[in-house]
Design a protein around this motif. Structure first.
Motif, mmCIF file in Angstrom:
data_model
loop_
_atom_site.group_PDB
_atom_site.id
_atom_site.type_symbol
_atom_site.label_atom_id
_atom_site.label_comp_id
_atom_site.label_asym_id
_atom_site.label_seq_id
_atom_site.Cartn_x
_atom_site.Cartn_y
_atom_site.Cartn_z
ATOM 1 N N THR A 1 0.863 8.384 4.466
ATOM 2 C CA THR A 1 1.725 7.656 3.531
ATOM 3 C C THR A 1 1.467 6.164 3.663
ATOM 4 O O THR A 1 1.039 5.673 4.714
ATOM 5 C CB THR A 1 3.215 7.937 3.798
ATOM 6 N N GLN A 2 1.768 5.473 2.583
ATOM 7 C CA GLN A 2 1.685 4.013 2.571
ATOM 8 C C GLN A 2 2.851 3.527 1.719
ATOM 9 O O GLN A 2 2.835 3.639 0.508
ATOM 10 C CB GLN A 2 0.351 3.562 1.972
ATOM 11 N N GLY A 3 3.895 3.029 2.391
ATOM 12 C CA GLY A 3 5.126 2.719 1.682
ATOM 13 C C GLY A 3 5.753 4.015 1.188
ATOM 14 O O GLY A 3 5.935 4.967 1.948
ATOM 15 N N ASP A 4 6.078 4.071 -0.095
ATOM 16 C CA ASP A 4 6.661 5.283 -0.680
ATOM 17 C C ASP A 4 5.610 6.205 -1.287
ATOM 18 O O ASP A 4 5.958 7.233 -1.894
ATOM 19 C CB ASP A 4 7.673 4.902 -1.770
ATOM 20 N N ASP A 5 4.335 5.849 -1.141
ATOM 21 C CA ASP A 5 3.268 6.621 -1.775
ATOM 22 C C ASP A 5 2.545 7.506 -0.763
ATOM 23 O O ASP A 5 2.514 7.227 0.442
ATOM 24 C CB ASP A 5 2.268 5.678 -2.441
ATOM 25 N N PHE A 6 1.914 8.553 -1.298
ATOM 26 C CA PHE A 6 1.220 9.548 -0.479
ATOM 27 C C PHE A 6 -0.265 9.539 -0.830
ATOM 28 O O PHE A 6 -0.631 9.476 -2.009
ATOM 29 C CB PHE A 6 1.817 10.934 -0.718
ATOM 30 N N PHE A 7 -1.114 9.626 0.206
ATOM 31 C CA PHE A 7 -2.556 9.488 -0.001
ATOM 32 C C PHE A 7 -3.323 10.546 0.779
ATOM 33 O O PHE A 7 -2.841 11.108 1.771
ATOM 34 C CB PHE A 7 -3.037 8.107 0.454
ATOM 35 N N VAL A 8 -4.543 10.770 0.311
ATOM 36 C CA VAL A 8 -5.492 11.593 1.048
ATOM 37 C C VAL A 8 -6.806 10.827 1.125
ATOM 38 O O VAL A 8 -7.230 10.185 0.159
ATOM 39 C CB VAL A 8 -5.705 12.968 0.373
ATOM 40 N N HIS A 9 -7.429 10.874 2.280
ATOM 41 C CA HIS A 9 -8.752 10.280 2.482
ATOM 42 C C HIS A 9 -9.728 11.443 2.605
ATOM 43 O O HIS A 9 -9.699 12.204 3.586
ATOM 44 C CB HIS A 9 -8.760 9.432 3.760
ATOM 45 N N THR A 10 -10.586 11.604 1.608
ATOM 46 C CA THR A 10 -11.455 12.778 1.590
ATOM 47 C C THR A 10 -12.716 12.517 0.787
ATOM 48 O O THR A 10 -12.870 11.446 0.177
ATOM 49 C CB THR A 10 -10.696 14.000 1.027
ATOM 50 N N GLU A 11 -13.603 13.500 0.763
ATOM 51 C CA GLU A 11 -14.874 13.381 0.051
ATOM 52 C C GLU A 11 -14.654 13.397 -1.457
ATOM 53 O O GLU A 11 -13.927 14.238 -1.990
ATOM 54 C CB GLU A 11 -15.789 14.536 0.449
ATOM 55 N N GLY A 12 -15.317 12.453 -2.152
ATOM 56 C CA GLY A 12 -15.207 12.370 -3.595
ATOM 57 C C GLY A 12 -16.418 12.916 -4.311
ATOM 58 O O GLY A 12 -17.315 13.509 -3.690
ATOM 59 N N PRO A 13 -16.497 12.716 -5.614
ATOM 60 C CA PRO A 13 -17.583 13.292 -6.411
ATOM 61 C C PRO A 13 -18.952 12.700 -6.113
ATOM 62 O O PRO A 13 -19.969 13.275 -6.512
ATOM 63 C CB PRO A 13 -17.159 12.985 -7.854
ATOM 64 N N ASP A 14 -18.986 11.561 -5.411
ATOM 65 C CA ASP A 14 -20.264 10.948 -5.053
ATOM 66 C C ASP A 14 -20.716 11.325 -3.645
ATOM 67 O O ASP A 14 -21.728 10.833 -3.150
ATOM 68 C CB ASP A 14 -20.171 9.428 -5.172
ATOM 69 N N GLY A 15 -19.953 12.198 -2.988
ATOM 70 C CA GLY A 15 -20.297 12.615 -1.635
ATOM 71 C C GLY A 15 -19.799 11.663 -0.562
ATOM 72 O O GLY A 15 -19.995 11.913 0.623
ATOM 73 N N LYS A 16 -19.157 10.570 -0.976
ATOM 74 C CA LYS A 16 -18.616 9.587 -0.039
ATOM 75 C C LYS A 16 -17.100 9.752 0.073
ATOM 76 O O LYS A 16 -16.464 10.355 -0.791
ATOM 77 C CB LYS A 16 -18.964 8.168 -0.497
ATOM 78 N N TYR A 17 -16.540 9.179 1.126
ATOM 79 C CA TYR A 17 -15.104 9.305 1.365
ATOM 80 C C TYR A 17 -14.352 8.169 0.670
ATOM 81 O O TYR A 17 -14.775 7.012 0.682
ATOM 82 C CB TYR A 17 -14.797 9.313 2.858
ATOM 83 N N HIS A 18 -13.215 8.530 0.072
ATOM 84 C CA HIS A 18 -12.371 7.560 -0.624
ATOM 85 C C HIS A 18 -10.907 7.903 -0.360
ATOM 86 O O HIS A 18 -10.580 8.998 0.087
ATOM 87 C CB HIS A 18 -12.628 7.598 -2.132
ATOM 88 N N ASP A 19 -10.038 6.947 -0.681
ATOM 89 C CA ASP A 19 -8.590 7.169 -0.595
ATOM 90 C C ASP A 19 -8.058 7.473 -1.985
ATOM 91 O O ASP A 19 -8.327 6.734 -2.947
ATOM 92 C CB ASP A 19 -7.894 5.936 -0.017
ATOM 93 N N TYR A 20 -7.283 8.547 -2.100
ATOM 94 C CA TYR A 20 -6.737 8.966 -3.391
ATOM 95 C C TYR A 20 -5.219 9.091 -3.283
ATOM 96 O O TYR A 20 -4.695 9.695 -2.347
ATOM 97 C CB TYR A 20 -7.323 10.314 -3.812
ATOM 98 N N LYS A 21 -4.549 8.557 -4.275
ATOM 99 C CA LYS A 21 -3.088 8.632 -4.308
ATOM 100 C C LYS A 21 -2.643 9.955 -4.929
ATOM 101 O O LYS A 21 -3.154 10.371 -5.967
ATOM 102 C CB LYS A 21 -2.519 7.463 -5.114
#
Length: 751
Positions: free
Chosen positions: A104-124
């Motif tokens: 979590t970051q403040g009131d928001d929820f996130f996942v750090h995972t592999e994206g469509p480019d094969g690299k890791y990103h943070d997604y809300k």
């Protein structure tokens, strides 16, 4: 992935079928002025007509109370601490080499995972999906796309898990969570929210998806409430239902099941959006029983969402409907244990060891454990088969299908189960449709005759008969066509639709007069399939009395293509249509677009390769075939197709190499032996030519082509006695064949 290359021979039919409509199972002539009664409105319902659950609960207090907190209520929610069940406290989860971190970051929820480019990103996390036994999480991507994470929360065991733990997916694949396979807009939204419009833009490949209500609200099932509320407010205690609401206590059983089926089935989308006009088959067409979704006898294999199983059952045939077992608002079962079934089935006959041969009230004595076996989907979601079938271990022996007996007695085998079944119940004195369907789906030698029998048996479930017709596409020849045409007048729209699907694979105008009347069918899905099957016709070939219907269905057909244009299969359908029209450039373009969406769809790539081949673009065809081989090295037919191409351009040695590989991967295909022997002969490799034919004859000792070619080679190579020996075998098998008689006379003349 399976790829099927099918060639269906052309044929000639001379007949005419008048325009008819179905009414109470009968057909009557449709006057042209009744077209407006056939074509359901396609107007979009304004979001303002959907008032929300607060408007409903004012009068329907108990119904609202039952619905609140249900799977429908929680189908989709905005993500916040109240709706998210998972911890999101920095926990990590690793599967298939991908590690995801949830925080979590403040009131928001996130996942750090592999994206469509094969690299890791943070997604809300934007939305939640469902509550139990799992909850999924949705993130927002550019272009209006929303994607469902592959990692979900097990709300029973309170832990993260992989929806497909045994399935490795590369980031560039369509099935990766960030791509089409887990795209909310096209795979989920239509059934998890109310009054959904997908709004896909094929130019930008983006979405502007809209809905009136975020979840499966009262009005998702009952229809927009504005008119109902206005009438009730105006009339007060004098209110009488005007019949504008859906799924009421007065809805006939099969119609109610169809209305539930809109979301509870695997289906092909026909209309742009669902607007409560017409029937289910005006908006969708269900997936039939085939070996991708079902076992050969019709039991669930892949997810079918219940409908495709339920309409196989005697329950459905006898007007049992969803709400006989499930509360229509809470969705919970109405009774616990066998009491649910004993609403209809006499306890003294069924809830007794004399029937089930197990202890009463034990787990083994539960009706559902014998008659509703199930499978796990999405990792932890156990769903039961709603075809309500009697276990058949004998079919399990023949077709490797499941049965409840060995499902519980895991230390036993099907042979034991069949002997026990016969001892307890005797040999079945009835014929279930699966006994006719399974041989056809399984590819048995008697499969065609079994399917033909099922097609004609009107006492069997319509989905079984439709599936039999669908299975005929692998067997059909010109002699079967007159037989097939009779099903265009069948009382079942599923049967008519399946017949049109088979006919749609045959590019000829010879049977057009059979198909043209289907442009006035009462079901939009059937009309659309008829239009596709008529794709080889020009508009000026349509009789004047059908021109208006043709114009209307043309709009419906292209709406259908647009509605499925974000699927690889939808674009492939569009390509096939243009191929029927003779527009090769459009066909190639749309096959290419289909591969842009799913580069691993080798069904599509095979079609494109064959089209390149046909169009004389041999370099592109060769490249496409080699790409398929690279992606699916164990699939024999591609080696065969590539070999034919190489042989055509004179690259004989390379062609031989590919045919040798083809035999390795599909040793039952006799054409490979035949063509390989010809190439060996062409290269003067006589021993290999003969041995190849002899290997093929071990597979099929009486194959006519192989025998004649072997006899011809023996004669050509001066081995006259061996040629005569094979020639006599041919004459014994085919005594009236003039070519073989002449061949033998020529051999006798040598001496």
């Amino acid at each position: 992935m399976k790829i099927f290359l099918r060639i269906i021979t052309a044929f000639i039919l001379i007949a005419f079928v008048s325009c008819k409509e179905q009414k109470n199972g009968e057909y009557t002539e449709i006057p042209p002025e009744n077209l407006d009664n056939i074509f359901a409105s396609t107007e979009q319902i304004p979001d303002s007509d959907f008032l929300g659950d607060d408007a409903c609960k004012k009068c329907h207090v108990q119904e609202y109370k039952d619905w609140e907190g249900s799977h429908h209520d929680k189908a989709m929610q905005l993500a916040n601490r109240e709706t998210i069940l998972a911890d999101f406290k920095g926990e990590k989860f690793t599967s298939q080499g991908v590690t995801s971190r949830f925080y979590t970051q403040g009131d928001d929820f996130f996942v750090h995972t592999e994206g469509p480019d094969g690299k890791y990103h943070d997604y809300k996390i934007i939305y939640t999906f469902g509550i139990t036994p799992l909850q999924q999480y949705i993130v927002e991507f550019p272009n209006g796309r929303y994607q469902c994470l592959r990692t979900a929360w097990d709300s029973i065991k309170n832990k993260w898990f992989d929806l497909y733990p045994d399935f490795k997916v590369v980031h560039s694949e369509w099935l990766h969570w960030s791509r089409g396979g887990l795209n909310w807009n096209t795979m989920c939204s239509d059934c998890h929210s109310t009054n959904v419009r997908k709004n896909y833009n094929p130019d930008t490949k983006g979405y502007d998806t809209k809905f009136a209500l975020i979840n499966v609200n009262c009005e998702a099932c009952h229809g927009p409430g504005k008119q109902h509320v206005d009438e009730a407010s105006r009339m007060g205690q004098d209110y009488k239902a005007s019949g504008n609401m859906q799924m009421t206590v007065n809805t006939p059983p099969k119609e109610l099941v169809d209305q539930c089926a809109r979301c509870h089935m695997r289906r092909e989308q026909i209309s742009e959006y669902f607007n409560f006009e017409g029937t289910m088959l005006d908006h969708y067409f269900p997936q039939l029983i085939d070996d991708r979704l079902y076992f050969a006898d019709g039991q669930i294999l892949d997810e079918d969402y219940v409908y495709g199983s339920f309409i196989q059952s005697k329950m459905y045939q006898n007007n049992v409907m969803c709400t006989n077992c499930h509360d229509s608002h809470s969705l919970a079962l109405k009774f616990e244990g066998n009491d649910l079934c004993l609403q209809c089935h006499v306890p003294e006959n069924y809830n007794t060891p004399k029937h089930h041969f197990h202890e009463v009230n034990s787990e083994s004595g539960q009706c559902i454990n014998c008659h509703m076996t199930g499978r796990y989907y999405m990792g932890n979601d156990f769903r039961r088969d709603h075809s309500f079938r009697i276990p058949r271990p004998d079919l399990s022996i023949k077709y490797d299908t499941p049965n409840a007996c060995v499902g519980c007695h895991e230390d036993k085998d099907n042979e034991w189960a069949w002997e026990a079944f016969k001892e307890l119940y005797g040999t079945p004195d009835y014929e279930h449709f699966s006994e006719m369907l399974a041989p056809g789906i399984h590819g048995d030698p008697e499969g065609k005759e079994a399917l033909l029998k099922l097609m004609h048996d009107t006492l069997q479930p319509e989905i079984a008969r439709a599936s039999a017709i669908n299975g005929m596409q692998y067997y059909i020849n010109a002699n079967d066509m007159n037989n097939l045409m009779t099903f265009l007048e069948d009382s079942s729209p599923l049967v008519r639709g399946a017949t049109l699907d088979v006919l749609g694979n045959i590019n000829t105008t010879d049977y057009a007069t059979y198909l043209i009347p289907l442009l006035k069918d009462h079901k939009r899905s059937v009309r659309v399939k008829a239009f596709y099957a008529l794709g080889t016709l020009n508009e000026n070939q349509i009789p004047s009395e059908y021109k208006e219907a043709y114009a209307r269905v043309k709009k419906e057909f292209f709406t259908y293509l647009d509605a499925t244009s974000d699927f690889s299969g939808g674009l492939a359908k569009k390509a096939s249509y243009y191929l029927k029209k003779g527009d090769l450039s459009q066909a190639i373009e749309n096959y290419g677009k289909a591969l842009d969406i799913d580069p691993l769809n080798n069904l599509v790539r095979t079609s494109l390769a064959n089209l390149y081949y046909r169009n004389g673009e041999l370099d592109k065809a060769e490249k496409a075939f080699k790409t398929i081989i690279e992606q699916e090295p164990g699939y024999g037919p591609t080696y065969y197709s590539l070999a034919l191409l190489l042989a055509e351009v004179g690259r004989t040695k390379e062609a031989i190499t590919e045919l040798e590989k083809a035999i390795t991967y599909m040793p039952e295909n006799l054409r490979v032996y035949y063509n390989l022997s010809l190439l060996y002969d062409k290269g003067n490799e006589r021993v290999k030519a003969k041995n190849t034919l002899l290997k093929g004859l071990k597979v099929a000792p009486t194959n006519e082509d192989l025998l004649y070619t072997l006899a011809f080679f023996y004669s050509k190579y001066g081995e006259t006695e061996k040629a005569k020996e094979v020639g006599r075998q041919l004459l014994q098998l085919y005594p009236n064949n003039r070519n073989y008689i002449t061949f033998m006379q020529q051999l006798e003349a040598v001496n």
